[in-house]
Design a protein around this motif. Structure first.
Motif, PDB file in Angstrom:
ATOM      1  N   LEU A 204      -3.846  -3.973   6.567  1.00  0.00           N
ATOM      2  CA  LEU A 204      -4.264  -4.367   7.908  1.00  0.00           C
ATOM      3  C   LEU A 204      -4.036  -3.221   8.887  1.00  0.00           C
ATOM      4  CD1 LEU A 204      -2.714  -7.958   8.053  1.00  0.00           C
ATOM      5  CD2 LEU A 204      -4.812  -7.174   6.940  1.00  0.00           C
ATOM      6  N   VAL A 205      -5.071  -2.882   9.620  1.00  0.00           N
ATOM      7  CA  VAL A 205      -4.962  -1.773  10.578  1.00  0.00           C
ATOM      8  C   VAL A 205      -5.445  -2.218  11.952  1.00  0.00           C
ATOM      9  CG1 VAL A 205      -5.192   0.026   8.826  1.00  0.00           C
ATOM     10  CG2 VAL A 205      -7.250  -0.888   9.913  1.00  0.00           C
ATOM     11  N   ASN A 206      -4.841  -1.630  12.980  1.00  0.00           N
ATOM     12  CA  ASN A 206      -5.243  -1.910  14.362  1.00  0.00           C
ATOM     13  C   ASN A 206      -6.369  -0.946  14.724  1.00  0.00           C
ATOM     14  OD1 ASN A 206      -5.406  -2.739  16.986  1.00  0.00           O
ATOM     15  ND2 ASN A 206      -3.375  -2.032  17.599  1.00  0.00           N
TER      16      ASN A 206
ATOM     17  N   TYR B  64       0.830  -1.199   0.000  1.00  0.00           N
ATOM     18  CA  TYR B  64       0.000   0.000   0.000  1.00  0.00           C
ATOM     19  C   TYR B  64       0.868   1.253   0.000  1.00  0.00           C
ATOM     20  CZ  TYR B  64      -3.478   3.315   1.921  1.00  0.00           C
ATOM     21  OH  TYR B  64      -4.320   4.383   2.152  1.00  0.00           O
ATOM     22  N   THR B  65       0.538   2.187  -0.886  1.00  0.00           N
ATOM     23  CA  THR B  65       1.341   3.403  -1.015  1.00  0.00           C
ATOM     24  C   THR B  65       0.779   4.579  -0.211  1.00  0.00           C
ATOM     25  OG1 THR B  65       0.118   3.926  -3.040  1.00  0.00           O
ATOM     26  CG2 THR B  65       2.230   2.795  -3.286  1.00  0.00           C
ATOM     27  N   GLY B  66      -0.379   4.386   0.413  1.00  0.00           N
ATOM     28  CA  GLY B  66      -0.966   5.462   1.202  1.00  0.00           C
ATOM     29  C   GLY B  66      -0.394   5.531   2.603  1.00  0.00           C
ATOM     30  N   LYS B  67      -0.932   6.422   3.409  1.00  0.00           N
ATOM     31  CA  LYS B  67      -0.447   6.615   4.773  1.00  0.00           C
ATOM     32  C   LYS B  67      -1.501   6.169   5.775  1.00  0.00           C
ATOM     33  CE  LYS B  67       2.645  10.508   3.731  1.00  0.00           C
ATOM     34  NZ  LYS B  67       2.988  11.919   4.043  1.00  0.00           N
ATOM     35  N   LEU B  68      -1.030   5.629   6.900  1.00  0.00           N
ATOM     36  CA  LEU B  68      -1.896   5.229   7.993  1.00  0.00           C
ATOM     37  C   LEU B  68      -1.666   6.138   9.183  1.00  0.00           C
ATOM     38  CD1 LEU B  68      -1.411   1.341   7.870  1.00  0.00           C
ATOM     39  CD2 LEU B  68      -3.220   2.699   6.784  1.00  0.00           C
ATOM     40  N   THR B  69      -2.661   6.261  10.033  1.00  0.00           N
ATOM     41  CA  THR B  69      -2.490   7.028  11.259  1.00  0.00           C
ATOM     42  C   THR B  69      -1.636   6.217  12.239  1.00  0.00           C
ATOM     43  OG1 THR B  69      -4.426   6.101  12.369  1.00  0.00           O
ATOM     44  CG2 THR B  69      -4.784   8.019  10.936  1.00  0.00           C
ATOM     45  N   ALA B  70      -1.134   6.892  13.247  1.00  0.00           N
ATOM     46  CA  ALA B  70      -0.335   6.206  14.265  1.00  0.00           C
ATOM     47  C   ALA B  70      -1.150   5.110  14.938  1.00  0.00           C
ATOM     48  CB  ALA B  70       0.157   7.215  15.297  1.00  0.00           C
ATOM     49  N   LYS B  71      -2.427   5.363  15.169  1.00  0.00           N
ATOM     50  CA  LYS B  71      -3.296   4.357  15.779  1.00  0.00           C
ATOM     51  C   LYS B  71      -3.465   3.149  14.868  1.00  0.00           C
ATOM     52  CE  LYS B  71      -6.386   2.471  18.542  1.00  0.00           C
ATOM     53  NZ  LYS B  71      -6.631   1.257  17.736  1.00  0.00           N
ATOM     54  N   GLU B  72      -3.718   3.398  13.587  1.00  0.00           N
ATOM     55  CA  GLU B  72      -3.934   2.297  12.634  1.00  0.00           C
ATOM     56  C   GLU B  72      -2.711   1.397  12.510  1.00  0.00           C
ATOM     57  OE1 GLU B  72      -7.116   4.179   9.439  1.00  0.00           O
ATOM     58  OE2 GLU B  72      -4.986   4.654   9.243  1.00  0.00           O
ATOM     59  N   SER B  73      -1.536   1.992  12.581  1.00  0.00           N
ATOM     60  CA  SER B  73      -0.299   1.223  12.398  1.00  0.00           C
ATOM     61  C   SER B  73       0.309   0.755  13.718  1.00  0.00           C
ATOM     62  CB  SER B  73       0.731   2.055  11.625  1.00  0.00           C
ATOM     63  OG  SER B  73       1.006   3.274  12.304  1.00  0.00           O
ATOM     64  N   SER B  74      -0.373   1.013  14.827  1.00  0.00           N
ATOM     65  CA  SER B  74       0.166   0.601  16.117  1.00  0.00           C
ATOM     66  C   SER B  74       0.194  -0.918  16.240  1.00  0.00           C
ATOM     67  CB  SER B  74      -0.667   1.202  17.252  1.00  0.00           C
ATOM     68  OG  SER B  74      -2.005   0.729  17.212  1.00  0.00           O
ATOM     69  N   THR B  75       1.089  -1.426  17.049  1.00  0.00           N
ATOM     70  CA  THR B  75       1.301  -2.865  17.181  1.00  0.00           C
ATOM     71  C   THR B  75       0.069  -3.571  17.727  1.00  0.00           C
ATOM     72  OG1 THR B  75       3.665  -2.530  17.565  1.00  0.00           O
ATOM     73  CG2 THR B  75       2.731  -4.635  18.268  1.00  0.00           C
ATOM     74  N   TYR B  76      -0.324  -4.624  17.059  1.00  0.00           N
ATOM     75  CA  TYR B  76      -1.387  -5.496  17.567  1.00  0.00           C
ATOM     76  C   TYR B  76      -0.700  -6.628  18.305  1.00  0.00           C
ATOM     77  CZ  TYR B  76      -5.481  -8.533  17.710  1.00  0.00           C
ATOM     78  OH  TYR B  76      -6.513  -9.335  18.129  1.00  0.00           O
ATOM     79  N   LYS B  77      -1.013  -6.817  19.562  1.00  0.00           N
ATOM     80  CA  LYS B  77      -0.187  -7.644  20.431  1.00  0.00           C
ATOM     81  C   LYS B  77      -0.366  -9.145  20.242  1.00  0.00           C
ATOM     82  CE  LYS B  77       0.286  -4.011  23.905  1.00  0.00           C
ATOM     83  NZ  LYS B  77       0.104  -3.615  25.323  1.00  0.00           N
TER      84      LYS B  77
END
Length: 283
Positions: free
Chosen positions: A182-184, A113-126
């Motif tokens: 995939l986003v968190n 994906y060439t777009g941008k994600l927010t910090a929340k969306e890209s945050s680690t899923y544990k």
């Protein structure tokens, strides 16, 4: 030879092949991919192979003129399999960034994906998501989902062998393709809903294939998977590839991998992008 034995042999050629590679993420040298492309050229030149996949959906070049009858719309076919690849096999639209050469066997390569994600969306899923010896999935990863359809009277099931029938040994095949990131985010799309399926108007259907991710690029191609990096795929497929990416909740993808109709529990590797015009259909 009994029909069911023939069907098994053909089904084996359809399965997305997973090479026995290590789990390291180092990229092989460009020379490795160049050699694979050269072997693909050598093993297909003058042998009558039809157009191949995956391809760059933003280019219309292609000189393979092998006769090819376009499959019906997926709404007039039976859904037979759903599986996905880590990183997009196709290039173009919102997934045109090369992930790298990967391990040379289809893993850690492809397009992202060439777009941008927010910090929340890209945050680690544990929690672990779809783990395998080649690595699992993480927030920010790109996947390409293949909703495979057959003209045969079949039910959805494991592997592309589910697309065959003893009554029709050469069914038409169509793959409806959607790339997801995939986003968190619990408010993102639910993968279980995106893959929900059942009977509709007399056909087995996936009910919620996205219809808001751009006009799908239609082209004639083949089955994919890294097992075809150095040889041609003999199976003809009508492809429909949506150019825009949709965001999906990573937690729901992990849940799907824990149990589904298709026995899918990990991401498949990708075939090298086919760039030889002699192996591409004109669009």
């Amino acid at each position: 030879m009994k029909t069911n034995i023939i069907a098994l042999a053909i089904a084996t050629t359809l399965i997305p092949l997973i090479a026995c590679a290590g789990s390291g993420h180092d990229n092989v040298a460009d020379s490795v991919i160049k050699k694979q492309r050269a072997m693909l050229e050598k093993n297909t030149d003058g042998k009558g192979f039809g157009p191949q996949s995956p391809r760059d959906i933003d280019t219309i070049k292609g000189s393979n003129a092998r006769a090819f009858t376009t499959a019906p719309a997926y709404t007039a076919m039976n859904l037979c399999n759903i599986h996905f690849h880590k990183n997009a096999e196709h290039k173009g639209g919102e997934f045109a960034k090369y992930a790298g050469n990967g391990d040379g066997h289809g893993f850690q390569s492809g397009f992202v994906y060439t777009g941008k994600l927010t910090a929340k969306e890209s945050s680690t899923y544990k929690s672990k998501v779809c783990p395998s010896k080649h690595g699992g999935l993480y927030s920010g990863d790109t996947i390409e989902v293949h909703y495979v359809h057959s003209s045969a009277q079949v039910m959805p099931g494991p592997t592309l062998g589910a697309c065959l029938s003893e009554s029709i040994m050469n069914p038409q095949l169509r793959v409806e393709t959607q790339v997801y990131v995939l986003v968190n985010d619990k408010n993102a799309l639910d993968f279980s809903k995106l893959t929900k399926h059942g009977a509709k108007n007399g056909y087995q259907q996936a009910f919620n294939i996205p219809n808001n991710t751009g006009s799908a690029i239609q082209y004639a191609g083949s089955t994919t998977g890294p097992g075809y990096n150095e040889k041609g795929s003999p199976l003809q497929v009508s492809w429909s590839v949506r150019p825009q990416v949709a965001k999906v909740n990573i937690a729901t993808v992990g849940k799907w991998c824990e149990g589904n109709t298709f026995n899918e529990d990990h991401a498949h590797g990708v075939r090298n992008l086919v760039t030889n015009a002699k192996l591409l259909s004109a669009m």
